[in-house]
Design an enzyme around this catalytic site. Structure first.
Site, PDB file in Angstrom:
ATOM      1  N   ARG A   1     -20.608  16.932   4.527  1.00  9.71           N
ATOM      2  CA  ARG A   1     -19.467  16.090   4.930  1.00  9.71           C
ATOM      3  C   ARG A   1     -18.352  16.358   3.928  1.00  9.71           C
ATOM      4  O   ARG A   1     -18.279  15.749   2.875  1.00  9.71           O
ATOM      5  CB  ARG A   1     -19.871  14.620   4.915  1.00  9.71           C
TER       6      ARG A   1
ATOM      7  N   ASP B   1     -16.839  13.841  14.800  1.00 11.98           N
ATOM      8  CA  ASP B   1     -15.457  13.379  14.649  1.00 11.98           C
ATOM      9  C   ASP B   1     -14.810  13.817  13.329  1.00 11.98           C
ATOM     10  O   ASP B   1     -13.674  14.285  13.321  1.00 11.98           O
ATOM     11  CB  ASP B   1     -15.358  11.858  14.852  1.00 11.98           C
TER      12      ASP B   1
ATOM     13  N   ASP C   1     -24.543  10.762  17.810  1.00 18.45           N
ATOM     14  CA  ASP C   1     -23.872   9.506  18.184  1.00 18.45           C
ATOM     15  C   ASP C   1     -23.177   9.596  19.543  1.00 18.45           C
ATOM     16  O   ASP C   1     -22.847   8.564  20.137  1.00 18.45           O
ATOM     17  CB  ASP C   1     -22.823   9.117  17.128  1.00 18.45           C
TER      18      ASP C   1
ATOM     19  N   GLY D   1     -23.084  15.514   9.970  1.00 13.90           N
ATOM     20  CA  GLY D   1     -24.540  15.350  10.039  1.00 13.90           C
ATOM     21  C   GLY D   1     -25.174  16.417  10.931  1.00 13.90           C
ATOM     22  O   GLY D   1     -24.595  16.792  11.942  1.00 13.90           O
TER      23      GLY D   1
ATOM     24  N   ASP E   1     -20.194  10.201  20.291  1.00 19.74           N
ATOM     25  CA  ASP E   1     -18.933   9.453  20.337  1.00 19.74           C
ATOM     26  C   ASP E   1     -17.688  10.327  20.231  1.00 19.74           C
ATOM     27  O   ASP E   1     -16.582   9.817  20.032  1.00 19.74           O
ATOM     28  CB  ASP E   1     -18.911   8.366  19.249  1.00 19.74           C
TER      29      ASP E   1
ATOM     30  N   THR F   1     -22.930  15.700  17.895  1.00 15.16           N
ATOM     31  CA  THR F   1     -23.295  14.506  17.133  1.00 15.16           C
ATOM     32  C   THR F   1     -24.317  13.720  17.936  1.00 15.16           C
ATOM     33  O   THR F   1     -24.146  13.533  19.143  1.00 15.16           O
ATOM     34  CB  THR F   1     -22.107  13.573  16.823  1.00 15.16           C
TER      35      THR F   1
ATOM     36  N   ARG G   1     -40.764  -8.375  13.211  1.00 17.25           N
ATOM     37  CA  ARG G   1     -40.851  -7.221  12.312  1.00 17.25           C
ATOM     38  C   ARG G   1     -39.675  -6.272  12.573  1.00 17.25           C
ATOM     39  O   ARG G   1     -39.123  -6.248  13.669  1.00 17.25           O
ATOM     40  CB  ARG G   1     -42.146  -6.433  12.540  1.00 17.25           C
TER      41      ARG G   1
ATOM     42  N   ARG H   1     -22.802   4.380  14.164  1.00 23.82           N
ATOM     43  CA  ARG H   1     -21.920   3.566  13.309  1.00 23.82           C
ATOM     44  C   ARG H   1     -20.817   2.899  14.105  1.00 23.82           C
ATOM     45  O   ARG H   1     -20.572   1.714  13.987  1.00 23.82           O
ATOM     46  CB  ARG H   1     -21.241   4.466  12.262  1.00 23.82           C
TER      47      ARG H   1
HETATM   48  O1  F6P Z   1     -23.008  11.018  12.430  1.00 17.68           O
HETATM   49  C1  F6P Z   1     -24.341  11.062  12.711  1.00 17.68           C
HETATM   50  C2  F6P Z   1     -25.097  10.066  11.883  1.00 17.68           C
HETATM   51  O2  F6P Z   1     -26.471  10.309  12.062  1.00 17.68           O
HETATM   52  C3  F6P Z   1     -24.779   8.606  12.157  1.00 17.68           C
HETATM   53  O3  F6P Z   1     -25.450   8.083  13.270  1.00 17.68           O
HETATM   54  C4  F6P Z   1     -25.214   7.952  10.876  1.00 17.68           C
HETATM   55  O4  F6P Z   1     -24.525   6.758  10.685  1.00 17.68           O
HETATM   56  C5  F6P Z   1     -24.842   8.959   9.841  1.00 17.68           C
HETATM   57  O5  F6P Z   1     -24.810  10.214  10.507  1.00 17.68           O
HETATM   58  C6  F6P Z   1     -25.775   9.039   8.670  1.00 17.68           C
HETATM   59  O6  F6P Z   1     -25.227   9.924   7.766  1.00 17.68           O
HETATM   60  P1  F6P Z   1     -26.016  10.578   6.556  1.00 17.68           P
HETATM   61  O7  F6P Z   1     -27.002  11.562   7.114  1.00 17.68           O
HETATM   62  O8  F6P Z   1     -24.954  11.239   5.763  1.00 17.68           O
HETATM   63  O9  F6P Z   1     -26.706   9.464   5.852  1.00 17.68           O
END
Ligand code: F6P
Length: 341
Positions: free
Chosen positions: A72, A103, A127, A10, A129, A125, A266, A171
Site C-alpha cells: 500500500r 481504490d 471488497d 491488498g 467496491d 479487490t 460467540r 471497510r
Molecule cells: O482492501 C481489501 C482489504 O482486505 C479490506 O477488506 C480490509 O479492510 C483491508 O484490505 C485489510 O488490509 P491489510 O491487509 O493491509 O490489513
C-alpha cells in the site's frame, strides 16, 4: 512496446491470472516486452523491476496472492514520489503501464496519469467496491470462502443454541457480508452502508428465538457502525496503518447482544483467510479477460482507462471517472440479506 506491470493494495485470488494474461497476450500477440515492478507503486518509485517471461508465469493460473508482490504505497502522497516514478519509467524505457489494484492503487494511477504517463488499469479487490465495474478480481472467491465459513458456523451454532457473530472484511462497503450472508443464510447482516440500531438487532433476534429458532447468525462487515442517536456507543478503531482494527466492532456487537438478550454469544473474525488461497474459476476467468483487454487497449492507443465488467461484457471506462469513487451495496440487496430470518 515496453509495458510496465504492477499489482498494488491488498492481494487477492486471481491476480496471477491477470499477470499471466498480460504476459502471454502481450508477448504472443504483439511481441511486447513486459517489465514487472515489485510491490506495487513502491517498486516503480524504487526501480525494483522483474522482467517477465513465459517461464515466470508458468503454473500460476490457479495460485493465490501475486507473484509480483504488493504494497500500500501511493507515490503522489510521498515527497518526491512522482519524480521517482518518472525516473524509473524513463530508465526502463516504459511506454505504458498496466496497474492492477483497488481504490487506492487506481487513485494513485489517475494521479500518475495526470503527469503524462499512459495507463491501463485493472480493478481487483475482494471488497468489490471499485466504481464502474460489476465485479473486481478476487470478490467471488472471497464470497465463496466466507459462505463456506458461515455454513460451518451454522452447524456449531445450532448444536449449542448460540448466537454466532461473524465479522467479514469490507471497510467502506459490505459486499462480502451481504452476499455471503444471503448465501449462508444469516439472520442479520450489518453493513457500512446502513448504520444499524442495536435495539432493532436484538429485537429481531429475540423475536426469532421466541418464534421458531434457538440459534442465529449475525454477519458484521468490519466497517459497520451503529446509527447516530441509537443506544450503542461506538467509535471505529483504526490501527497504525489506517486499517480498521479487526474484531473490534463484532466484539462490541456480541457484547451488546449478550447483555440485552442473555443469549450465549460467540465471535468469529474471518480476516485474511478471505484473501488467501486458490482463486475460483470465475476469478481466473475475470483476471484473464481483464489482462487481455488491458493489453489490447494499450495496443489500440486507448489509455487512461480501466477494464470493467458490465453484464457479460468487458468494456473500457475512463480512469478519471472511476478513480477515488466507491461502489456501495444497493439497499435492495441489504434488505434481502435482512429479511429472511
Ligand atoms: O482492501 C481489501 C482489504 O482486505 C479490506 O477488506 C480490509 O479492510 C483491508 O484490505 C485489510 O488490509 P491489510 O491487509 O493491509 O490489513
Amino acid at each position: 512496446m515496453r509495458i510496465g506491470l504492477l499489482t498494488g493494495g491488498g492481494d487477492c485470488p486471481g491476480l496471477n491470472a491477470a499477470i499471466r494474461a498480460v504476459v502471454k497476450h502481450g508477448l504472443g500477440e504483439y511481441g511486447h516486452t513486459v517489465i514487472g515492478f515489485r510491490n506495487g507503486w513502491k517498486g516503480v518509485a524504487e526501480g525494483d523491476v522483474q522482467h517477465l517471461t513465459r517461464n515466470d508465469i508458468r503454473g500460476v493460473l490457479d495460485t493465490g496472492g501475486t507473484l509480483l508482490g504488493t504494497a500500500r504505497y501511493h507515490p503522489h502522497s510521498v515527497e518526491g514520489g512522482l519524480e521517482a516514478v518518472h525516473t524509473t519509467l524513463a530508465a526502463e524505457r516504459i511506454d505504458a503501464l498496466i496497474c492492477i489494484g483497488g481504490d487506492g492503487t487506481l487513485h494513485a494511477a489517475s494521479k500518475v496519469a495526470e503527469t503524462g504517463v499512459q495507463i491501463a488499469a485493472i480493478p481487483k479487490t475482494i471488497d468489490n467496491d471499485v466504481a464502474g465495474t460489476d465485479r473486481s478480481i478476487g470478490f467471488d472467491t472471497a464470497v465463496h470462502i466466507a459462505t463456506e465459513a458461515i455454513d460451518r458456523i451454522h452447524t456449531t451454532a445450532e448444536s449449542h443454541n448460540r448466537v454466532m457473530v461473524v465479522e467479514l472484511m469490507g471497510r467502506e462497503a459490505g459486499w462480502i457480508a451481504v452476499q455471503a450472508g444471503i448465501a449462508g443464510g444469516a439472520e442479520v447482516v450489518l453493513t457500512p452502508e446502513e448504520p444499524f440500531d442495536i435495539d432493532e438487532v436484538t429485537r429481531r433476534l429475540r423475536h426469532r428465538h421466541r418464534a421458531h429458532a434457538s440459534f442465529s447468525i449475525v454477519v458484521v462487515a468490519e466497517g459497520a457502525v451503529p446509527a447516530e442517536g441509537t443506544a450503542m456507543e461506538w467509535e471505529t478503531k483504526y490501527g497504525g496503518y489506517g486499517e480498521i482494527v479487526s474484531g473490534a466492532v463484532s466484539e462490541a456487537v456480541a457484547t451488546e447482544i449478550r447483555r440485552r438478550t442473555g443469549f450465549d454469544t460467540r465471535v468469529t473474525v474471518l480476516g485474511h483467510v478471505q484473501r488467501g488461497g486458490t482463486p475460483l474459476p470465475s476469478d481466473r476467468i475475470l483476471g484473464s479477460r481483464f489482462g487481455v483487454a488491458a493489453v489490447d487497449a494499450l495496443a489500440q492507443g486507448r489509455t487512461n482507462v480501466m477494464t470493467a465488467l458490465r453484464g457479460e461484457d468487458v468494456v473500457l471506462v475512463p480512469l478519471e471517472e472511476v478513480a477515488g469513487r466507491e461502489k456501495r451495496v444497493p439497499s435492495e440487496l441489504i434488505r434481502v440479506a435482512n429479511t429472511l430470518a
